[in-house]
Design an enzyme around this catalytic site. Sequence first.
Site, PDB file in Angstrom:
ATOM      1  N   LYS A 113       0.835  -1.209   0.000  1.00 24.13           N
ATOM      2  CA  LYS A 113       0.000   0.000   0.000  1.00 24.13           C
ATOM      3  C   LYS A 113       0.868   1.256   0.000  1.00 24.13           C
ATOM      4  CE  LYS A 113      -3.945  -2.165   0.417  1.00 24.13           C
ATOM      5  NZ  LYS A 113      -4.994  -2.174  -0.583  1.00 24.13           N
ATOM      6  N   LYS A 195      -2.853 -11.485  -6.513  1.00 28.82           N
ATOM      7  CA  LYS A 195      -4.114 -11.937  -5.914  1.00 28.82           C
ATOM      8  C   LYS A 195      -5.274 -11.086  -6.427  1.00 28.82           C
ATOM      9  CE  LYS A 195      -4.490  -9.091  -1.840  1.00 28.82           C
ATOM     10  NZ  LYS A 195      -4.861  -8.829  -0.501  1.00 28.82           N
ATOM     11  N   LYS A 198      -9.902  -5.719  -5.548  1.00 30.41           N
ATOM     12  CA  LYS A 198     -10.629  -4.638  -6.201  1.00 30.41           C
ATOM     13  C   LYS A 198      -9.710  -3.481  -6.565  1.00 30.41           C
ATOM     14  CE  LYS A 198     -13.400  -5.110  -2.992  1.00 30.41           C
ATOM     15  NZ  LYS A 198     -14.338  -5.044  -1.864  1.00 30.41           N
TER      16      LYS A 198
END
Length: 329
Positions: A113, A195, A198
Amino acid sequence: MEKKIVFSGIQPTGEIHLGNYFGSLKQWLDLQDKYFCFFSIVNLHALTEPISPSSLEENTLKTTSYLLSLGLNPKKVVLFVQSDIPYHTELTWLLSVVTPVGDLLRMTQFKDKAKQFKETVNAGLLNYPILMASDILLYKAEYIPVGKDQLQHLELTREIARRFNRRFGQTFPLPKAVLEERGAKIMSLAEPKKKMSKSLGEEHYLGIFEEPEKIREKIAKAVTDSGKEIKYDQEKKPGIANLLRIYSLVEGKEIKEIEKEFQGKGYAEFKKILAEKIIDYFSQSREKFLAMKDKKEEIREILKEGRRKAEEIAQKNIEEIRQKVGLKY
Ligand code: AMP
Ligand code: TRP
């Protein structure tokens, strides 16, 4: 004997995809009859990424309807919204004083992130696993159904619990993951080495409540590999391997059997049938969702009841924790 406690959470960030379902939610449904389950819509976690107040509100209700449509029974489980129980944030603070910063900095999700949001890496992204630990430990939960991507956070939760117990006296049991091997890591349709998620974009995930037409389209476009055999080979054919795992999950058959059925047949036919199986598998839930989605007041009532039940346990436990730490004078 008292029933063991289960806890899990899902972020209200919009759609629910195949990875969420087979990695985690399917286990929620299986566990609800056997254990004392707490399932939470973790809206405070969702705030670590850019999301507008109005979509956070809307997604909180929508995610709740998704869970109910899939068959979660609010009479059997405690279904509630994380921010409704402010003790989660209080406990996050108390756990943060036994969590080394170094442990937070080496979390894979944080590192990913931090790359994704280069300019504004907020402290919430770093502290995310402490909030997750507090979700689990506030209820003294022992079994945690999650996908593989959350195992590192769960290991850290155990470490935090150990450190807390060592410093303040035995308080928390050490929670264990409940994993479903085949579904624990569903990969992206567009980049099958990553993976399914969204945040990668539309073409990467398959929302289980998406329109049937959209599901057909997305599966038809899913990246496959050169060659034309329907054969499971994770290294050489990660795209087909991922689709075969999905097929086996929705059909309840071994991959070997599916390979046999599709001997001599091509990718296009395999994908066409797979799309129909997925649509069928979720069709009842989809109908329930369509019937429920505008009943906002009913959904709020269910969450209010969940809040009442969660609060009862959380309050009892936080009192004990405050006392152990020395906050009662
Ligand atoms: P989230 O939407 O990030 O709150 O995730 C909800 C649950 O879905 C967690 O238990 C995750 O571990 C699980 N999950 C998310 N993505 C995947 C994936 N691609 N494969 C398997 N499980 C996943
Ligand atoms: N971090 C989890 C995810 O993104 C969601 C979550 C929050 C959770 N709190 C939890 C999962 C507690 C299990 C237990 O997938």
